[in-house]
Scaffold this active site. Structure first.
Site, PDB file in Angstrom:
ATOM      1  N   GLY A  80      17.127  16.037  -3.303  1.00 38.70           N
ATOM      2  CA  GLY A  80      15.790  15.728  -2.813  1.00 38.70           C
ATOM      3  C   GLY A  80      14.775  15.468  -3.907  1.00 38.70           C
ATOM      4  CG  HIS A 147       0.153  -1.353  10.212  1.00 35.59           C
ATOM      5  ND1 HIS A 147      -0.695  -1.840   9.245  1.00 35.59           N
ATOM      6  CD2 HIS A 147      -0.589  -0.562  11.012  1.00 35.59           C
ATOM      7  CE1 HIS A 147      -1.920  -1.378   9.458  1.00 35.59           C
ATOM      8  NE2 HIS A 147      -1.881  -0.593  10.523  1.00 35.59           N
TER       9      HIS A 147
END
Length: 225
Positions: A80, A147
Site C-alpha cells: 500500500g 469527473h
C-alpha cells in the site's frame, strides 16, 4: 462451424507478502470466480525468511526465483505504501517483468476512463467519467471518484475515500481511510501535490502542496516531510 477457443490463462505474481498483498490475492481470486482467467502463482517478497514458505496456500518466492520459474507471469504490486511500491515495481521491471491491471467486476464506471498498467481497482468502487489513472495506482474498497479526476503514478486511496470532480493528484499521494476531497473547477482544479499524505477522515477543501501531511475537518497542514 464456430470454434470454441479458450482464453490463455494469465499467471499473476503479487509483489509483497503483506496485509494488502493477501487482500489483493483475495481480489484476484474473486475476479477468477467471476470469469476472469487469472491464476495466482506466487507472492514475491524481499524478506529471505519468507522464501520457501506459503501464505494462505500461496508460495512465497524471491524476485529472481519467481522470474526463473514463471518467466511468462505478470506482476501486481501488493504494497500500500506508494514509495515502497514504486521501488518494488522498478525492481520487477529490471528483472523483465511486465505488469497486470486488476479491475474487480463490481466496479461501476463509464467508458471514459484511461487506466495505465499495474493499477488495481478493488471491489465496490464507482468511477464516473473522464478520469485518468497513472501507472500502479491503487483504489481500495468502496471509493467514489468524480469527473475529470487525474491521479498520478502510485497514487493510493485507502477504503471509503470520496473524491469530487476536477481534482488532480501528483505522484505517490496517499489518501487515508474515509477522507473526502471536495471539487475544484475546470479553470482551477483542486491539486494534491507529489508525495502528499491526507489523513484518515480528513475533509480537504483546498489544494495541498507537495510533501505535506494534512488532516482534520476542514483539513489543515500537520507537518512537512
Amino acid at each position: 462451424m464456430t470454434e470454441n477457443i479458450q482464453k490463455k490463462e494469465k499467471l499473476i505474481a503479487i509483489y509483497g507478502a503483506s496485509g494488502f498483498g493477501r487482500e489483493l490475492a483475495w481480489l484476484i481470486e474473486s475476479c477468477a470466480k467471476r470469469g476472469m482467467n487469472y491464476n495466482i502463482i506466487c507472492f514475491i517478497d524481499d524478506d529471505e525468511k519468507k522464501h520457501g514458505t506459503h501464505l494462505n496456500n500461496i508460495p512465497v518466492l524471491s524476485l529472481k526465483d519467481a522470474k526463473k520459474r514463471y518467466p511468462q507471469a505478470t506482476v501486481v504490486g501488493g504494497i500500500g505504501n506508494p514509495k515502497i511500491r514504486e521501488k518494488l515495481m522498478n525492481k520487477a521491471a529490471d528483472q523483465g517483468f511486465v505488469f497486470e491491471t486488476i479491475i474487480h467486476p463490481d466496479t461501476e464506471s463509464s467508458q471514459w476512463l484511461e487506466i495505465s498498467e499495474g493499477s488495481v481497482i478493488c471491489a465496490g468502487n464507482t468511477l464516473t467519467t473522464n478520469i485518468t489513472l497513472g501507472h500502479h495506482v491503487q483504489i481500495n474498497l468502496d471509493c467514489t471518484i468524480g469527473h475529470d479526476v487525474i491521479m498520478g503514478d502510485y497514487t493510493t486511496l485507502a477504503p471509503g475515500v470520496h473524491i469530487s470532480g476536477w481534482v488532480h493528484f501528483g505522484k505517490r499521494v496517499y489518501v487515508g481511510t474515509g477522507a473526502v476531497i471536495i471539487n475544484g473547477t475546470e479553470e482551477a482544479p483542486l491539486t494534491i501535490g507529489d508525495d502528499a499524505v491526507i489523513g484518515a477522515g480528513a475533509c480537504v477543501t483546498k489544494s495541498v502542496p507537495p510533501l505535506e501531511t494534512w488532516g482534520g475537518v476542514p483539513a489543515k497542514p500537520l507537518k512537512k516531510r
